[in-house]
Enzyme design. Structure first.
Site, short mmCIF file in Angstrom:
data_model
loop_
_atom_site.label_atom_id
_atom_site.label_comp_id
_atom_site.label_asym_id
_atom_site.label_seq_id
_atom_site.Cartn_x
_atom_site.Cartn_y
_atom_site.Cartn_z
CG HIS B 195 -1.68 1.25 1.35
ND1 HIS B 195 -2.99 1.11 0.36
CD2 HIS B 195 -1.87 2.26 1.74
CE1 HIS B 195 -3.65 2.44 0.67
NE2 HIS B 195 -2.86 3.02 1.35
CG LEU B 199 -1.85 1.26 5.50
CD1 LEU B 199 -2.12 -0.42 5.06
CD2 LEU B 199 -3.38 1.96 5.05
CG LEU B 230 -9.42 -1.80 0.19
CD1 LEU B 230 -8.59 -2.60 -0.73
CD2 LEU B 230 -10.32 -0.62 -0.23
CG ASP B 231 -5.70 0.04 1.08
OD1 ASP B 231 -5.39 -0.85 0.40
OD2 ASP B 231 -6.21 0.87 0.63
CD GLU B 232 -6.95 -0.12 8.17
OE1 GLU B 232 -6.25 -0.29 8.88
OE2 GLU B 232 -7.23 1.18 8.04
#
Lengths: 288, 288, 288, 288
Positions: B195, B199, B230-232
């Protein structure tokens, strides 16, 4: 919740041999000592084994005593040197300084706020300059001025002070005197020096001026154990800082002081947290 | 002499319990498997245990077989999941890409020079653009264009390709499609995404433009396992790069690509060297 | 030889326009002010111009006076705001603290050793805890306890103290009170805060606990100008520190304190060395 | 919007003297060349002046021509060397390699994706090994094997190739031949070498093995201009990477290759973006 506050630390080292890890972990398990974290390394280069364990005795003091009772003989069979550090044990550390105060101030601050879990029974210096700093922190300050003539006598005094105060570590926080081979030998593996260069880069006097002359774009510092080879003892940790054309030699000195303070403090912390193992001229370091 | 080339790697994880370390090391010692390096961590937060051992079987294949024979039952008693990786085992890795080539090129270069000890039986993309790069490296390239209508069918095809090529890891090297929950679940713990943000900083579209708008002085990247959030997903490793006022959004993108490539490559290396342990939404990583 | 000790610093900013650089440098050359270092940046995004010059008046005070005489009118024609800082000018800085001492101690140490060329006429706190630290450094300490009821009155007192002591900068060194919009507006562009997170990452309370919960591998800190948007003022500089699975929330706090102290000290130094230019919500920073 | 794509770059250097900055900026303003970014530095140590300006000619080509017309004479009066680089000018760069491919691959990738705005008309090597890599990128590869006997003749050929291809920069991307003093002199200030050590740390053969032997905790790389003093030319930039006890010499080599590639690529970029100024044995570098 913090990681380490209630944990014992077991460290051991010996020549490489099958079963080294097993003898440690088996003895811990049998005596109900719970392992939270462990690192071991068997170095093919020096044929030496190092292990560090963070543990909690499930049966309290009894677990510790049982472990010591059964491990002593087993460890001996491996020629293993070992230590068990209680969570509340605070190593006693003597700090040696001259006139520069940046490393001393940094160590005292970290000590005061609890980052360095040690006691500092005394500060020794060949100059009187830093006494006010020691006074404010309530730490006895011993002034041992040194001349070529008085050096043997003052080193004997210094050694006596270290013994009298029961210090297990000596930190040379920009102490500008070379220790005699005899004193260096007595402090083998328990005296840490900070050198203001990325060894083996610039040795000798005025390394920042040498660095400036070469137009370097990085300056660094090296924390190492003291030995008889001046500025060449076993390296514990190193730090680095970028510089550029606009930095004149005195600017490099100022920039270097930050990285010296940080590097020395990290080395001291590694040592008192039992993260450093010394085999001949090389170290094994298990960082956090 | 390199550190790892002839060593087996044993990894295991299970719920926290007294004796976890001991059962591993004892079984190794009994079967003449020599431990060169070991890391273990027992996480009080997730009450889970992780261990990684680098070892050499002194009795060759026989030591390995004897270990597996006695360890299987013992491990089961601890609900322990474990794997033993041979020195010459090369995990098979599928790489998924779209149009950006910086991560793919970086992975292929590190793969080619031996830094990433894996095989890449195929590259899959929803665009044809990067086929020439795959061709030059002699790696089959599968073009699976995706539209909202064809997504389920193409994902089924993608999954079939991964299975047919016996891949144990899937790397999303700036693959610009969100995996369906179903596929994400099938790839749980074995799909790594990069990503382009630290984050949980900037989510959603155009994180570098968001970063520029805020006038940040650092940009970063996060490599994580794919999950349904998503993205986590669980973070494996993160990287950071300094920027300043002179960098416009497109400059941040360019700077970010370097740190993305490095961060993803590091995550892949950690995974294939068995350095990453997944417990719920958190990782334990034993770096080198 | 150090870089800056005998140099004046000229800074100026205005809307973008042809001739901005020229009007500065021409006026300096005409009045025999020698330029040692110069940085300028014309930001296409905010259409603003910033310039910083390190100079020495070859004709001494007369060169400075002649420059001021001719530049005032010329600068006005460009709507240029400008300042000329003498080498021996030491900005007066008020430090605001609560109970955490890591940032204050770090600032006082750097101040004491000359790294921060400023004066600290007073320290203000809503708690009495850090008075001994202020006392040792010989700095007056004002205790202004704050409750919801007394806040307006105490802020008025605080503002009065800042004015009475003629402070041109206010540093919030982990001051745990939100400034009222009114006070924030009065201090616009001259109050620096340290936020213990990489903005815009974790806002609100306990950012390190949030970070731990996400399993981050990096923690950071952001130094920024205070404005009415809590924790969202223009960023001056950011710092970052790596962490891993073995760090529990309290460990992250400890690690974070180091990076907070360093980041805040760097921001303060940039400000007093006139390296920071503020245009709307973004900064231009010319670092050394 | 990117920072640099449509900007001209003016660079100039000369002995220190009052008015150097002014003559540059005045000439630009008079000819309607708009300054977007500027850096200047007047080095008291070498008594030399360096300036770099990013600009846009508001009157197009005419502004450029007018500037050149009036600046030539003015610059001569300051003994100023200067260059004006058009936004679309791509310097022609010859790359010299031997067998190691990590630096070449890294340079070619950055070149291919547009990070390095240069042309590479040829690659020259004393070994045939890297020809396939050159072929894939469509770059002519010249194999000039060198023995002690053929060295003068092959160097003459090498010099001829550089001239025939009109190269303004030569990059030694782990080229394992020492240039003769004569060729080094011809390439003065326009040949960049990467040394796999933090000069002046480990010179001579096998620096990583030397580093391992000393137990260093950091390895580094130095990019510098080639001169007659082997491994001691003026430093452009340096990079560093942490290592530990678990890294054997071959591991250090692998780790070092990453930092070598990055450091060399950064030096090349600085050079082609006209960020580096050479004064005797020292550089002034204006980084981005």
């Amino acid at each position: 919740m913090t990681a380490h506050e209630d944990l014992w630390i077991l460290t051991a080292q010996c020549p490489s041999r099958l079963g080294t890890v097993d003898v440690v972990t088996r003895s811990l398990a049998e005596t109900e000592n719970y392992v939270f974290a462990m690192n071991s390394f068997d170095d093919r280069a020096t044929e030496s084994f190092s292990i560090r364990v963070e543990l909690r005795p499930l049966g309290g003091q009894q677990s510790i005593e049982r472990f010591c009772a059964i491990f002593e003989e087993r460890a001996a069979a491996f020629d293993m040197q070992w230590e068990l550090k209680a969570p509340d044990h605070r190593p006693r550390v003597a700090i040696l300084v001259s006139k520069y105060d940046h490393c001393l101030n940094d160590l005292l601050y970290r000590y005061r706020k609890g980052e360095l879990a040690m006691d500092i029974p005394l500060i020794i210096s060949n100059h009187p300059d830093l006494k006010p700093l020691a006074d404010w922190h309530g730490i006895p300050y011993f002034h041992l001025p040194i001349t070529p003539e008085t050096k043997p006598q003052q080193e004997a005094e210094l050694w006596q002070l270290i013994q009298d105060h029961d210090c297990e570590l000596v930190v040379l926080a920009r102490y500008m005197q070379v220790l005699s081979p005899d004193l260096a030998a007595k402090l083998d593996g328990r005296a840490i020096n900070i050198h203001h260069s990325l060894l083996p880069g610039f040795k000798g006097a005025k390394p920042y001026h040498q660095a400036w002359d070469k137009g370097v774009k990085l300056v660094g510092a090296t924390a190492h154990y003291v030995n008889n080879d001046l500025d060449e003892g076993p390296i514990i940790t190193q730090g680095v800082q970028s510089v550029d054309h606009s930095h004149y030699p005195e600017d490099l000195v100022a920039r270097g002081q930050d990285i010296e303070s940080q590097t020395l403090a990290r080395a001291v912390r590694y040592h008192i947290e039992k993260r450093v193992f010394l085999h001949d001229n090389r170290t094994v370091v298990f960082p956090d």
